[in-house]
Motif scaffolding. Structure first.
Motif, PDB file in Angstrom:
ATOM      1  N   SER A  93     129.451 -47.002 -29.881  1.00  0.00           N
ATOM      2  CA  SER A  93     130.418 -47.758 -28.672  1.00  0.00           C
ATOM      3  C   SER A  93     130.206 -46.413 -27.693  1.00  0.00           C
ATOM      4  O   SER A  93     130.406 -45.144 -27.939  1.00  0.00           O
ATOM      5  CB  SER A  93     131.723 -47.921 -28.673  1.00  0.00           C
ATOM      6  N   ARG A 149     133.574 -57.920 -30.005  1.00  0.00           N
ATOM      7  CA  ARG A 149     133.345 -56.473 -29.919  1.00  0.00           C
ATOM      8  C   ARG A 149     131.878 -56.070 -29.675  1.00  0.00           C
ATOM      9  O   ARG A 149     131.660 -55.201 -28.978  1.00  0.00           O
ATOM     10  CB  ARG A 149     133.763 -55.627 -31.282  1.00  0.00           C
ATOM     11  N   VAL A 190     133.711 -47.300 -33.358  1.00  0.00           N
ATOM     12  CA  VAL A 190     133.088 -48.651 -33.364  1.00  0.00           C
ATOM     13  C   VAL A 190     131.749 -48.667 -33.116  1.00  0.00           C
ATOM     14  O   VAL A 190     131.177 -47.935 -32.282  1.00  0.00           O
ATOM     15  CB  VAL A 190     133.883 -49.473 -31.920  1.00  0.00           C
ATOM     16  N   THR A 191     131.148 -49.152 -34.177  1.00  0.00           N
ATOM     17  CA  THR A 191     129.731 -49.124 -34.259  1.00  0.00           C
ATOM     18  C   THR A 191     129.022 -50.420 -34.246  1.00  0.00           C
ATOM     19  O   THR A 191     129.564 -51.495 -34.818  1.00  0.00           O
ATOM     20  CB  THR A 191     129.074 -48.143 -35.346  1.00  0.00           C
ATOM     21  N   ASP A 214     130.851 -51.884 -23.733  1.00  0.00           N
ATOM     22  CA  ASP A 214     130.594 -50.609 -24.340  1.00  0.00           C
ATOM     23  C   ASP A 214     129.586 -50.723 -25.531  1.00  0.00           C
ATOM     24  O   ASP A 214     129.038 -49.317 -26.133  1.00  0.00           O
ATOM     25  CB  ASP A 214     131.966 -50.013 -25.168  1.00  0.00           C
ATOM     26  N   MET A 215     129.419 -51.780 -26.175  1.00  0.00           N
ATOM     27  CA  MET A 215     128.353 -51.837 -27.187  1.00  0.00           C
ATOM     28  C   MET A 215     126.992 -52.713 -26.623  1.00  0.00           C
ATOM     29  O   MET A 215     126.038 -52.412 -27.106  1.00  0.00           O
ATOM     30  CB  MET A 215     129.041 -52.682 -28.271  1.00  0.00           C
ATOM     31  N   TYR A 222     129.330 -40.312 -28.621  1.00  0.00           N
ATOM     32  CA  TYR A 222     128.194 -41.113 -27.935  1.00  0.00           C
ATOM     33  C   TYR A 222     127.486 -40.019 -26.920  1.00  0.00           C
ATOM     34  O   TYR A 222     127.575 -39.572 -26.486  1.00  0.00           O
ATOM     35  CB  TYR A 222     128.871 -42.354 -26.977  1.00  0.00           C
ATOM     36  N   THR A 277     132.310 -45.522 -25.758  1.00  0.00           N
ATOM     37  CA  THR A 277     133.707 -44.894 -25.585  1.00  0.00           C
ATOM     38  C   THR A 277     133.873 -43.807 -26.570  1.00  0.00           C
ATOM     39  O   THR A 277     134.988 -43.144 -26.554  1.00  0.00           O
ATOM     40  CB  THR A 277     134.774 -46.090 -25.625  1.00  0.00           C
ATOM     41  N   SER A 278     133.021 -43.688 -27.445  1.00  0.00           N
ATOM     42  CA  SER A 278     133.280 -42.708 -28.561  1.00  0.00           C
ATOM     43  C   SER A 278     132.842 -41.252 -28.318  1.00  0.00           C
ATOM     44  O   SER A 278     132.055 -40.891 -27.336  1.00  0.00           O
ATOM     45  CB  SER A 278     132.415 -43.175 -29.774  1.00  0.00           C
TER      46      SER A 278
END
Length: 672
Positions: free
Chosen positions: A527, A511, A487-488, A516-517, A533, A529-530
């Motif tokens: 994100s 999103r 997720v970017t 998270d972003m 990260y 959560t990645s």
């Protein structure tokens, strides 16, 4: 031997392209790190160190006066009179112009008796190339030539000459010391001066004209951060204006200082696009400059292809690292060609003269043809990239670091890579290009609209993913056509391009503003959560101002004002912590994680598309967009309620005319 890349976050910069000076917070230029005076891509002075009676003055303050001038104030207690109060002072005023650095050293005192001492300026030069300094390589100072009060260093066609009126000059193997014996009377001023003039062979030079190509609006807003951010940004942009030797009458914005002080296709195009509400002259100059070096042949070494827009230009080969060496004119970018078309279309809508647009239509047609004939290397129907030379950039979108395209677990995707935002740029270019072809009576518009429709359909079936938080767009497809599942922020670039439908845009918006972003200071690139990260990873968790601004504009265009307001407020929250100079990037730590956004210590500042992003905040708050009708008016659809409170702006430009707009805090226009 390469070392560590020098850090920049605590250095002060004074610049007027193509010259710049980087110094310590006290104004001294010490022979370490990235400090020095540069002209083009050469460090012409590696030290400029002031001493009085052999000791460094004690600093009490330093900072920019304007983008091209700095002042540093120091105490001279080594020659001061008795008593606790400091009564002898030095003001060091530095001015940078293209090819020239001048310093005035002003001594004053309020002592009972005159003060006297010997002031010296130690100058050194290594004539080191910028790329080598960025790699952390060490360079020995060179031996100067001395002729009376003139000191010079020469290496082929590269030359720097320093003159200091009334100074004695003592030279040695590693530099020269300018010296003055001074006596300062109480209440009087003694001013000493030295000037360095440089000549360096370069592709890019000083701008074609002295005045900026854009208007400077007057802004009054309830949010007191907006006006100083805009003012500082436009001053910074004025120092980044450049011309190219192959298009000497045109002006573009260099990507950023110190490392990217040259023409970059993607960066220069985005900066000009963000500035369109202030006029179209910069867009015209940027388009013409890049069209002058549009690709004409196929060359694996340079990544040139017919119709392709270049990535960057340098005076010589650029050795990025042991595996990457870029030729002087390098075309390794997958997005600049589509973005060139997008800028031409947008500039036309904002009022660029039809004759200027029409003259660029052959380049438009070649750029569109590149998308169809060369952009899709593996034949899957998407624009993609893969370095075929073995020494070019491994990633060729705006996130061009080696680890930027990764799976959620942190492992790297394998190319060819088809980036999600590149498909959006291509779709927008095809639709906008078709509108231009129709408007000017040229063939091919329907074919491009069909091409865009097919791309849109393929995209919908290939790029969408769903996780526990709902649907989102993958950053890319890898070599097998698999959707890379991180997720970017890339999906923010899709908004407002027409590639997504309204429901899809709402899904993306949700999103982007999730915790998270959205860090509270802007949009994270990845994100939190990645697996990959980290708040200080270049493209893996930091906040890039322009990236956030592009998402803001897309959200506004899509009618998603609530989400746009979240990101507008985030950038404004960050601005005062960054002294209103938005750097290339900064840390992705959350608002409640520390007192301020973490500096990314190697970030360039100023950076063109970061500074230009301040104009995007105005554009979004007011909801500015040209009418979709040819030669239509300016649409004004403010975000409601306004993320900056009441707002009054004069000095905007549309169709060659000044525009004044005002709205109250609810977003209601007061002069519709």
């Amino acid at each position: 031997m390469s070392g560590l890349q020098p850090l920049l976050h605590d250095l002060l910069v004074t610049l007027r392209a193509p010259s710049q000076v980087w110094c310590a917070p006290d104004g001294q230029v010490r022979p370490s790190g990235a400090q020095g005076a540069y002209h083009a891509d050469v460090r012409v002075l590696s030290a400029a160190l002031v001493r009085v009676d052999g000791a460094e003055p004690e600093p009490i303050g330093a900072g920019r006066v304007t983008g091209g001038a700095l002042e540093a104030t120091s105490l001279l207690r080594m020659i001061d009179g008795p008593g606790p109060d400091p009564t002898a002072m030095l003001r060091r005023r530095r001015t940078v112009a293209p090819g020239e650095v001048t310093e005035e050293l002003e001594l004053t005192c309020a002592t009972a008796e005159p003060v006297a001492g010997r002031l010296t300026v130690r100058l050194e030069s290594d004539l080191a190339p910028m790329e080598s300094i960025k790699q952390g390589r060490s360079h020995a100072a060179r031996t100067p030539e001395v002729d009376g009060d003139t000191v010079r260093w020469v290496d082929g066609a590269t030359r720097v000459e320093v003159r200091a009126e009334g100074a004695s000059v003592e030279a040695d193997d590693s530099g020269a010391t300018l010296g003055w014996d001074v006596t300062v009377e109480p209440g009087a001023t003694v001013t000493l001066r030295w000037t360095a003039r440089s000549e360096v062979p370069a592709v890019v030079t000083a701008p074609a004209r002295p005045e900026p190509e854009w208007s400077v609006p007057t802004v009054v807003a309830d949010d007191s951060r907006l006006a100083p951010l805009l003012r500082r940004s436009l001053e910074d942009l004025a120092g980044l204006r450049m011309s190219a030797g192959f298009a000497p009458d045109e002006t573009f914005l260099a990507a950023g200082a110190p490392w990217f002080f040259t023409l970059f296709g993607r960066d220069s195009l985005w900066a000009a696009r963000l500035l369109l509400p202030l006029g179209t002259d910069l867009a015209r100059g940027t388009l013409r400059t890049l069209a002058a070096r549009q690709g004409t042949t196929t060359d694996v070494d340079t990544a040139e292809q017919p119709g392709k827009i270049l990535h960057e230009v340098r005076a010589g080969d650029l050795h990025v690292d042991d595996d990457t060496t870029l030729p002087p004119v390098y075309y390794g970018t997958v997005d600049a060609t589509s973005l060139w078309v997008c800028l031409l279309h947008d500039a036309w809508r904002w009022g660029m003269e039809d004759d200027d647009v029409e003259a660029l239509l052959p380049a438009l047609e070649r750029a569109l043809a590149w998308m169809r004939e060369f952009g899709d290397a593996d034949g899957d129907g998407f624009l993609d990239y893969a370095d075929a030379s073995g020494h070019g950039l491994s990633n060729q979108g705006w996130k061009d670091s080696g680890d930027s395209i990764q799976w959620r677990d942190g492992s790297l995707a394998e190319g060819p890579i088809a980036l999600s935002e590149v498909q959006a740029y291509a779709y927008e270019a095809a639709i906008g290009g078709a509108a231009l072809l129709d408007a000017f009576g040229r063939p091919g518009a329907d074919a491009w609209r069909s091409w865009a429709a097919e791309l849109k359909s393929r995209f919908r079936s290939s790029f969408w993913l769903t996780d526990e938080d709902g649907p989102y767009v993958a950053i890319a497809l890898d070599r097998r056509g698999a959707a890379v599942d991180t997720v970017t922020s890339n999906m923010g670039h899709l908004l407002g391009t027409g590639l997504l439908d309204a429901d899809e845009e709402r899904a993306v918006a949700r999103r982007l503003v999730a915790p998270d972003m959205s860090s509270g200071y802007g949009l994270r690139t990845l994100s939190s959560t990645s697996g990959g990260y980290w708040p200080l990873r270049y493209h893996g968790g930091t906040v890039w101002t322009h990236d956030t601004a592009i998402a803001i504009l897309g959200l506004t265009k899509a009618g998603l004002g609530d989400e746009a307001a979240v990101l507008v407020r985030g950038l404004l929250e960050a601005a005062p912590h960054l002294d209103y100079q938005m750097p290339e990037l900064f840390g992705g730590n959350a608002v409640d994680d520390g007192p301020a956004p973490m500096p990314y210590p190697a970030a360039c500042h100023p950076q063109a598309w970061s500074a230009a992003s301040s104009v995007a905040l105005l554009t979004a708050a007011l909801g500015l967009a040209p009418s979709s009708e040819q030669h239509g008016g300016l649409q004004v659809r403010p975000i409601t309620p306004s993320p900056v409170g009441a707002l009054d702006v004069s000095g905007l430009r549309f169709g060659g005319s000044d525009v004044h707009l005002a709205m109250d805090a609810t977003g209601r226009l007061e002069n519709p």
